[in-house]
Design an enzyme around this catalytic site. Structure first.
Site, PDB file in Angstrom:
ATOM      1  N   ARG A 242       0.444  -3.813  10.033  1.00 23.73           N
ATOM      2  CA  ARG A 242       1.653  -3.482   9.281  1.00 23.73           C
ATOM      3  C   ARG A 242       1.589  -4.208   7.941  1.00 23.73           C
ATOM      4  NH1 ARG A 242       2.006   0.146  12.229  1.00 23.73           N
ATOM      5  NH2 ARG A 242       3.784   0.865  13.482  1.00 23.73           N
ATOM      6  N   GLU A 271       5.584   2.349   2.818  1.00 27.80           N
ATOM      7  CA  GLU A 271       4.605   3.418   2.878  1.00 27.80           C
ATOM      8  C   GLU A 271       5.284   4.754   2.616  1.00 27.80           C
ATOM      9  OE1 GLU A 271       2.489   3.227   6.578  1.00 27.80           O
ATOM     10  OE2 GLU A 271       1.243   1.566   5.895  1.00 27.80           O
ATOM     11  N   HIS A 290      -3.242   4.326   5.679  1.00 22.87           N
ATOM     12  CA  HIS A 290      -2.777   4.213   7.069  1.00 22.87           C
ATOM     13  C   HIS A 290      -3.454   5.262   7.963  1.00 22.87           C
ATOM     14  CE1 HIS A 290       0.818   2.652   9.634  1.00 22.87           C
ATOM     15  NE2 HIS A 290      -0.260   2.836  10.370  1.00 22.87           N
TER      16      HIS A 290
END
Length: 324
Positions: A242, A271, A290
């Site tokens: 994260r 994000e 990601h």
């Protein structure tokens, strides 16, 4: 006969939105009535009637929970659960589950971790960029190209994913140290060749630091300016967990100052990252959007694990992987 339950499937646009949600909905058994949305409050009536919320990185806030009087379960379609208000769910007595024990993401996250480490060690991004611009960069790059073999890997969080990373590190002949609130069993340490140390010691001795911890209030900015300063100037930081585990400004400062050799980042806060994020322009970084949990194979395993847990709950079985 099992009672029909209303399921609200929340799938954010940046991880597939309604298209991915529609595929997810087909996996539920007939006794589930599934509504697909891209935000939890997009369909107020469906939220109000939902017994189960399955969320794929879509925020579930205290307001959403308050607006769902029938809610009985929140199922995260991920290892992470930081996008759910755990306090609000706890106050309502609504369990929140992830897919931790399924191991659905562990293979690809471990592979992405090593992809980033190898790209940093071998200077793949600057090498590719230089060659694409007709620049034979070997004389300039050869002093900074290194090996993984013989280096010390520091794993922050030796859970399902951390163990997969450790197994691969052993194949690269790396020494392994790990930090976390609870040491692994002696059997696990022996099998992985891993040694438990305090976080500060890990940061001092590691050549590569990789983060595999959940994001909680206790771990937010776990790597702050003070802890980043403990790292060797030849060390690399890798984050596939994260983004908020790292103080991003402090990391950018360290990279610009040459206090670190580089960083490999698959996650950001927020994000998608804004163009103003300094890490996007920092030296010696390898970035990916990601992707560590989104191979074709991984997405199938994630969806099946999340749906199975929710479906078992609907059928009257106790839920697995309760995080709150």
């Amino acid at each position: 006969m099992t009672e029909t339950k209303n399921v609200l499937a929340v799938v954010s646009p940046h991880v597939g939105g309604r298209t991915a949600g529609a595929a997810l909905a087909t996996l539920f058994p007939g006794q589930a009535r599934v509504t697909v949305v891209e935000a939890a409050d997009e369909d107020p009536a469906a939220l109000r009637e939902a017994h189960v919320v399955v969320t794929g990185l879509g925020p579930v806030t205290a307001e959403h929970i308050a607006a769902a009087p029938e809610l009985e379960l929140i199922q995260c379609a991920s290892h992470g659960f930081d996008y759910v208000d755990l306090d609000a769910a706890r106050e309502r007595g609504v369990p929140v589950c992830n897919i931790g024990s399924s191991g659905a993401e562990k293979q690809n996250v471990a592979e992405q971790t090593f992809a980033l480490m190898l790209a940093l060690a071998k200077q793949l991004v600057p090498a590719h960029t230089a060659l694409a611009e007709a620049d034979w960069a070997l004389p300039r790059l050869q002093q900074s190209i290194t090996e993984l073999s013989g280096k010390t890997l520091g794993i922050v969080g030796l859970g399902h994913i951390g163990e997969e990373v450790a197994r691969r590190a052993a194949a690269f002949d790396m020494s392994i140290v790990y930090a976390g609130p609870t040491p692994a069993s002696a059997e696990t340490e022996a099998r992985l060749g891993a040694r438990h140390v305090e976080l500060e010691e890990l940061l001092r001795v590691a050549d590569y630091v990789t983060l595999h911890a959940p994001l909680t209030e206790a771990t937010r900015h776990l790597l702050n300016a003070e802890r980043l300063a403990l790292l060797k100037p030849t060390a690399f930081v890798v984050n596939t967990s994260r983004g908020a585990l790292i103080d991003q400004d402090a990391l950018a400062d360290a990279l610009h100052a040459g206090a670190l050799a580089g960083a490999g980042l698959d996650v950001f806060d927020p994000e998608p990252p804004t163009p103003a994020l300094r890490l996007l322009k920092a030296p010696n970084v390898v970035l990916s959007p990601h992707v560590a949990g989104v191979t074709r194979e991984t997405l199938v395993r994630i969806a099946l694990a999340a749906v199975q847990n929710a479906a078992d709950f609907i059928a009257g079985k106790p839920p697995r992987d309760v995080v709150s």
